[in-house]
Design a protein around this motif. Structure first.
Motif, PDB file in Angstrom:
ATOM      1  N   VAL A  77       0.839  -1.200   0.000  1.00 10.14           N
ATOM      2  CA  VAL A  77       0.000   0.000   0.000  1.00 10.14           C
ATOM      3  C   VAL A  77       0.876   1.253   0.000  1.00 10.14           C
ATOM      4  N   VAL A  78       1.919   1.262   0.829  1.00 11.57           N
ATOM      5  CA  VAL A  78       2.836   2.405   0.878  1.00 11.57           C
ATOM      6  C   VAL A  78       3.510   2.604  -0.478  1.00 11.57           C
ATOM      7  N   ALA A  79       3.985   1.521  -1.086  1.00 13.91           N
ATOM      8  CA  ALA A  79       4.647   1.617  -2.381  1.00 13.91           C
ATOM      9  C   ALA A  79       3.681   2.084  -3.468  1.00 13.91           C
ATOM     10  N   THR A  80       2.442   1.621  -3.409  1.00 14.00           N
ATOM     11  CA  THR A  80       1.446   2.033  -4.402  1.00 14.00           C
ATOM     12  C   THR A  80       1.144   3.522  -4.284  1.00 14.00           C
ATOM     13  N   VAL A  81       0.972   4.002  -3.065  1.00 15.15           N
ATOM     14  CA  VAL A  81       0.712   5.427  -2.849  1.00 15.15           C
ATOM     15  C   VAL A  81       1.899   6.253  -3.343  1.00 15.15           C
ATOM     16  N   PHE A  82       3.112   5.790  -3.059  1.00 19.76           N
ATOM     17  CA  PHE A  82       4.312   6.493  -3.529  1.00 19.76           C
ATOM     18  C   PHE A  82       4.342   6.538  -5.054  1.00 19.76           C
ATOM     19  N   PHE A  83       4.038   5.406  -5.703  1.00 19.76           N
ATOM     20  CA  PHE A  83       4.074   5.368  -7.163  1.00 19.76           C
ATOM     21  C   PHE A  83       3.009   6.266  -7.778  1.00 19.76           C
ATOM     22  N   ILE A  84       1.825   6.266  -7.206  1.00 16.72           N
ATOM     23  CA  ILE A  84       0.752   7.117  -7.742  1.00 16.72           C
ATOM     24  C   ILE A  84       1.147   8.586  -7.633  1.00 16.72           C
ATOM     25  N   GLY A  85       1.837   8.929  -6.553  1.00 15.72           N
ATOM     26  CA  GLY A  85       2.247  10.317  -6.361  1.00 15.72           C
ATOM     27  C   GLY A  85       3.428  10.745  -7.201  1.00 15.72           C
ATOM     28  N   THR A  86       4.354   9.819  -7.479  1.00 18.40           N
ATOM     29  CA  THR A  86       5.596  10.227  -8.153  1.00 18.40           C
ATOM     30  C   THR A  86       5.806   9.632  -9.536  1.00 18.40           C
ATOM     31  N   LYS A  87       5.231   8.473  -9.818  1.00 23.34           N
ATOM     32  CA  LYS A  87       5.450   7.731 -11.078  1.00 23.34           C
ATOM     33  C   LYS A  87       6.923   7.362 -11.263  1.00 23.34           C
ATOM     34  N   HIS A  88       7.639   7.188 -10.158  1.00 29.40           N
ATOM     35  CA  HIS A  88       9.065   6.854 -10.196  1.00 29.40           C
ATOM     36  C   HIS A  88       9.219   5.384  -9.801  1.00 29.40           C
ATOM     37  N   LEU A  89       9.565   4.513 -10.764  1.00 30.94           N
ATOM     38  CA  LEU A  89       9.580   3.082 -10.528  1.00 30.94           C
ATOM     39  C   LEU A  89      10.685   2.656  -9.560  1.00 30.94           C
ATOM     40  N   LEU A  90      11.897   3.127  -9.758  1.00 22.33           N
ATOM     41  CA  LEU A  90      12.988   2.746  -8.861  1.00 22.33           C
ATOM     42  C   LEU A  90      12.721   3.233  -7.438  1.00 22.33           C
ATOM     43  N   GLY A  91      12.209   4.442  -7.308  1.00 23.45           N
ATOM     44  CA  GLY A  91      11.853   4.954  -5.992  1.00 23.45           C
ATOM     45  C   GLY A  91      10.768   4.122  -5.339  1.00 23.45           C
ATOM     46  N   THR A  92       9.835   3.623  -6.131  1.00 24.69           N
ATOM     47  CA  THR A  92       8.769   2.773  -5.607  1.00 24.69           C
ATOM     48  C   THR A  92       9.338   1.494  -5.027  1.00 24.69           C
ATOM     49  N   ILE A  93      10.285   0.895  -5.738  1.00 26.88           N
ATOM     50  CA  ILE A  93      10.906  -0.334  -5.243  1.00 26.88           C
ATOM     51  C   ILE A  93      11.650  -0.070  -3.942  1.00 26.88           C
ATOM     52  N   ILE A  94      12.397   1.013  -3.907  1.00 30.38           N
ATOM     53  CA  ILE A  94      13.172   1.353  -2.706  1.00 30.38           C
ATOM     54  C   ILE A  94      12.246   1.648  -1.529  1.00 30.38           C
ATOM     55  N   VAL A  95      11.218   2.461  -1.760  1.00 29.47           N
ATOM     56  CA  VAL A  95      10.281   2.804  -0.686  1.00 29.47           C
ATOM     57  C   VAL A  95       9.524   1.563  -0.221  1.00 29.47           C
ATOM     58  N   GLY A  96       9.093   0.728  -1.150  1.00 27.36           N
ATOM     59  CA  GLY A  96       8.367  -0.486  -0.779  1.00 27.36           C
ATOM     60  C   GLY A  96       9.214  -1.439   0.044  1.00 27.36           C
ATOM     61  N   MET A  97      10.462  -1.630  -0.362  1.00 29.09           N
ATOM     62  CA  MET A  97      11.344  -2.529   0.397  1.00 29.09           C
ATOM     63  C   MET A  97      11.710  -1.938   1.755  1.00 29.09           C
ATOM     64  N   ALA A  98      11.915  -0.633   1.809  1.00 28.67           N
ATOM     65  CA  ALA A  98      12.206   0.007   3.096  1.00 28.67           C
ATOM     66  C   ALA A  98      11.006  -0.103   4.029  1.00 28.67           C
ATOM     67  N   ALA A  99       9.814   0.141   3.493  1.00 28.98           N
ATOM     68  CA  ALA A  99       8.605   0.030   4.313  1.00 28.98           C
ATOM     69  C   ALA A  99       8.415  -1.403   4.793  1.00 28.98           C
ATOM     70  N   TYR A 100       8.648  -2.371   3.916  1.00 25.99           N
ATOM     71  CA  TYR A 100       8.497  -3.772   4.315  1.00 25.99           C
ATOM     72  C   TYR A 100       9.489  -4.142   5.412  1.00 25.99           C
ATOM     73  N   THR A 101      10.719  -3.705   5.250  1.00 33.67           N
ATOM     74  CA  THR A 101      11.741  -4.006   6.269  1.00 33.67           C
ATOM     75  C   THR A 101      11.383  -3.403   7.617  1.00 33.67           C
ATOM     76  N   LEU A 102      10.988  -2.149   7.610  1.00 31.16           N
ATOM     77  CA  LEU A 102      10.630  -1.492   8.874  1.00 31.16           C
ATOM     78  C   LEU A 102       9.393  -2.112   9.499  1.00 31.16           C
ATOM     79  N   LEU A 103       8.382  -2.380   8.687  1.00 23.14           N
ATOM     80  CA  LEU A 103       7.152  -2.970   9.213  1.00 23.14           C
ATOM     81  C   LEU A 103       7.390  -4.396   9.726  1.00 23.14           C
ATOM     82  N   ARG A 104       8.222  -5.138   9.032  1.00 21.04           N
ATOM     83  CA  ARG A 104       8.530  -6.503   9.463  1.00 21.04           C
ATOM     84  C   ARG A 104       9.268  -6.505  10.789  1.00 21.04           C
ATOM     85  N   LEU A 105      10.162  -5.549  10.963  1.00 15.87           N
ATOM     86  CA  LEU A 105      10.926  -5.490  12.210  1.00 15.87           C
ATOM     87  C   LEU A 105      10.100  -5.000  13.383  1.00 15.87           C
ATOM     88  N   TYR A 106       9.135  -4.107  13.140  1.00 16.53           N
ATOM     89  CA  TYR A 106       8.415  -3.482  14.246  1.00 16.53           C
ATOM     90  C   TYR A 106       7.004  -4.014  14.451  1.00 16.53           C
TER      91      TYR A 106
END
Length: 107
Positions: A77-106
């Motif tokens: 969901v975080v990655a989708t919202v980021f992509f809709i706002g920016t249309k930046h594919l590499l940024g979407t991957i980075i944001v999605g993986m960062a969000a997944y890592t943080l959410l998985r840890l916490y």
């Protein structure tokens, strides 16, 4: 399922794949697909990607998990919202993986 049945299944699926994919190369431009079919085929990659990704996002241990405690779904969901706002594919991957890592840890 016995070993021979598995190998027969693999061989038949390989044959079906080769036949279905090679018809366009063998027949070339002799066969014209209708415009509606060509239009529908434009959505095939997105549909295939959704079919691969959706079960991984929504299933946990073989059961449907749509709760807010599902880090994969929340990161998607975080990655989708980021992509809709920016249309930046590499940024979407980075944001999605960062969000997944943080959410998985916490979570």
């Amino acid at each position: 399922m016995s070993t021979i049945e598995i190998w027969i299944t693999i061989a038949l699926l390989t044959l079906a794949t080769l036949i279905s994919r090679s018809t366009f190369f063998v027949l070339g431009h002799a066969v014209k697909l209708p415009e509606r079919v060509q239009h529908a085929l434009r959505y095939a990659p997105a549909a295939a990607m959704a079919a691969i990704i959706a079960p991984d996002l929504m299933l946990a241990g073989g059961t449907l998990n749509l709760s807010p405690a599902n880090p994969r779904l929340l990161a998607a969901v975080v990655a989708t919202v980021f992509f809709i706002g920016t249309k930046h594919l590499l940024g979407t991957i980075i944001v999605g993986m960062a969000a997944y890592t943080l959410l998985r840890l916490y979570l």
